[in-house]
Scaffold this motif. Structure first.
Motif, PDB file in Angstrom:
ATOM      1  N   GLY A  42       0.779  -1.233   0.000  1.00 34.93           N
ATOM      2  CA  GLY A  42       0.000   0.000   0.000  1.00 34.93           C
ATOM      3  C   GLY A  42       0.806   1.276   0.000  1.00 34.93           C
ATOM      4  O   GLY A  42       0.239   2.367   0.158  1.00 34.93           O
ATOM      5  N   LYS A  43       2.115   1.171  -0.174  1.00 37.18           N
ATOM      6  CA  LYS A  43       2.964   2.359  -0.142  1.00 37.18           C
ATOM      7  C   LYS A  43       3.780   2.475  -1.416  1.00 37.18           C
ATOM      8  O   LYS A  43       3.823   1.567  -2.231  1.00 37.18           O
ATOM      9  N   GLU A  44       4.441   3.620  -1.567  1.00 39.51           N
ATOM     10  CA  GLU A  44       5.258   3.844  -2.750  1.00 39.51           C
ATOM     11  C   GLU A  44       6.612   3.161  -2.619  1.00 39.51           C
ATOM     12  O   GLU A  44       7.077   2.849  -1.518  1.00 39.51           O
ATOM     13  N   ARG A  45       7.234   2.968  -3.771  1.00 42.96           N
ATOM     14  CA  ARG A  45       8.560   2.382  -3.788  1.00 42.96           C
ATOM     15  C   ARG A  45       9.550   3.334  -3.139  1.00 42.96           C
ATOM     16  O   ARG A  45       9.504   4.541  -3.365  1.00 42.96           O
ATOM     17  N   GLU A  46      10.467   2.791  -2.339  1.00 41.70           N
ATOM     18  CA  GLU A  46      11.447   3.614  -1.648  1.00 41.70           C
ATOM     19  C   GLU A  46      12.840   3.000  -1.772  1.00 41.70           C
ATOM     20  O   GLU A  46      12.983   1.788  -1.940  1.00 41.70           O
ATOM     21  N   ALA A  47      13.830   3.855  -1.686  1.00 41.24           N
ATOM     22  CA  ALA A  47      15.215   3.398  -1.791  1.00 41.24           C
ATOM     23  C   ALA A  47      15.656   2.709  -0.519  1.00 41.24           C
ATOM     24  O   ALA A  47      15.214   3.048   0.588  1.00 41.24           O
ATOM     25  N   VAL A  48      16.534   1.738  -0.692  1.00 39.28           N
ATOM     26  CA  VAL A  48      17.144   1.056   0.455  1.00 39.28           C
ATOM     27  C   VAL A  48      18.651   1.319   0.459  1.00 39.28           C
ATOM     28  O   VAL A  48      19.194   1.865   1.404  1.00 39.28           O
ATOM     29  N   ALA A  49      19.312   0.919  -0.619  1.00 38.82           N
ATOM     30  CA  ALA A  49      20.762   1.072  -0.708  1.00 38.82           C
ATOM     31  C   ALA A  49      21.181   0.966  -2.168  1.00 38.82           C
ATOM     32  O   ALA A  49      20.459   0.405  -2.987  1.00 38.82           O
ATOM     33  N   ALA A  50      22.345   1.522  -2.452  1.00 40.17           N
ATOM     34  CA  ALA A  50      22.882   1.459  -3.807  1.00 40.17           C
ATOM     35  C   ALA A  50      24.395   1.287  -3.747  1.00 40.17           C
ATOM     36  O   ALA A  50      25.034   1.609  -2.730  1.00 40.17           O
ATOM     37  N   ILE A  51      24.934   0.797  -4.855  1.00 35.82           N
ATOM     38  CA  ILE A  51      26.376   0.603  -4.937  1.00 35.82           C
ATOM     39  C   ILE A  51      26.852   0.990  -6.331  1.00 35.82           C
ATOM     40  O   ILE A  51      26.188   0.712  -7.321  1.00 35.82           O
ATOM     41  N   TRP A  52      27.984   1.692  -6.377  1.00 32.50           N
ATOM     42  CA  TRP A  52      28.663   1.977  -7.639  1.00 32.50           C
ATOM     43  C   TRP A  52      29.685   0.879  -7.821  1.00 32.50           C
ATOM     44  O   TRP A  52      30.651   0.784  -7.064  1.00 32.50           O
ATOM     45  N   THR A  53      29.474   0.015  -8.804  1.00 33.38           N
ATOM     46  CA  THR A  53      30.292  -1.181  -8.934  1.00 33.38           C
ATOM     47  C   THR A  53      31.725  -0.867  -9.327  1.00 33.38           C
ATOM     48  O   THR A  53      32.599  -1.710  -9.184  1.00 33.38           O
ATOM     49  N   GLY A  54      31.979   0.328  -9.824  1.00 37.41           N
ATOM     50  CA  GLY A  54      33.330   0.688 -10.201  1.00 37.41           C
ATOM     51  C   GLY A  54      34.205   1.077  -9.034  1.00 37.41           C
ATOM     52  O   GLY A  54      35.427   1.248  -9.206  1.00 37.41           O
ATOM     53  N   GLY A  55      33.630   1.220  -7.842  1.00 31.42           N
ATOM     54  CA  GLY A  55      34.393   1.646  -6.675  1.00 31.42           C
ATOM     55  C   GLY A  55      34.946   0.451  -5.903  1.00 31.42           C
ATOM     56  O   GLY A  55      36.131   0.144  -5.986  1.00 31.42           O
ATOM     57  N   PRO A  56      34.129  -0.208  -5.119  1.00 32.45           N
ATOM     58  CA  PRO A  56      32.713   0.155  -4.989  1.00 32.45           C
ATOM     59  C   PRO A  56      32.481   1.259  -3.965  1.00 32.45           C
ATOM     60  O   PRO A  56      33.225   1.382  -3.013  1.00 32.45           O
TER      61      PRO A  56
END
Length: 125
Positions: A42-56
């Motif tokens: 019943g809620k909107e999509r929200e961010a959890v975590a992200a990764i830049w694979t070139g770093g990481p």
């Protein structure tokens, strides 16, 4: 065609742990942003975590900071989301996403072009 395949969702009790996996097409894994988002009922999509694979380099939403860890296995083209001390409010469908854009805000869903089918996480109290 870019593919993202999530796995690892399950039903657990509060305080428990889970590790989600996202296998990414090899042609989309290098030097890109891969993120986990979730959509509670019943809620909107929200961010959890992200990764830049070139770093990481990693990025976390406030709700995930200190409890969740995003990581990658470059050889396996897999991004993980280790979740600890799970709470009922973590109950959601969890999605893995990849971006093909040059300029990205890592936790903004609009910047992601490719999405997996999702894996369900249910946390009971």
């Amino acid at each position: 065609q870019v593919q993202l395949v999530e796995s690892g969702g399950d039903s657990v009790q509060a305080g428990g742990s889970l590790r989600l996996s996202c296998i990414v097409s090899p042609d989309r894994f290098s030097n890109t942003y891969i993120a986990w988002f979730r959509q509670p009922p019943g809620k909107e999509r929200e961010a959890v975590a992200a990764i830049w694979t070139g770093g990481p380099t990693t990025y976390y939403a406030d709700s995930a900071q200190g409890r969740f860890t995003i990581s990658q296995d470059y050889a396996k083209k897999t991004v993980y989301l280790q979740m600890a001390n799970l709470k009922p409010e973590d109950t959601a469908m969890y999605y893995c996403a990849a971006s093909a854009r040059e300029f990205v805000k890592p936790l903004r869903p609009e910047d992601y072009n490719y999405w997996g089918q999702g894996t369900q996480v249910t946390v009971s109290s």
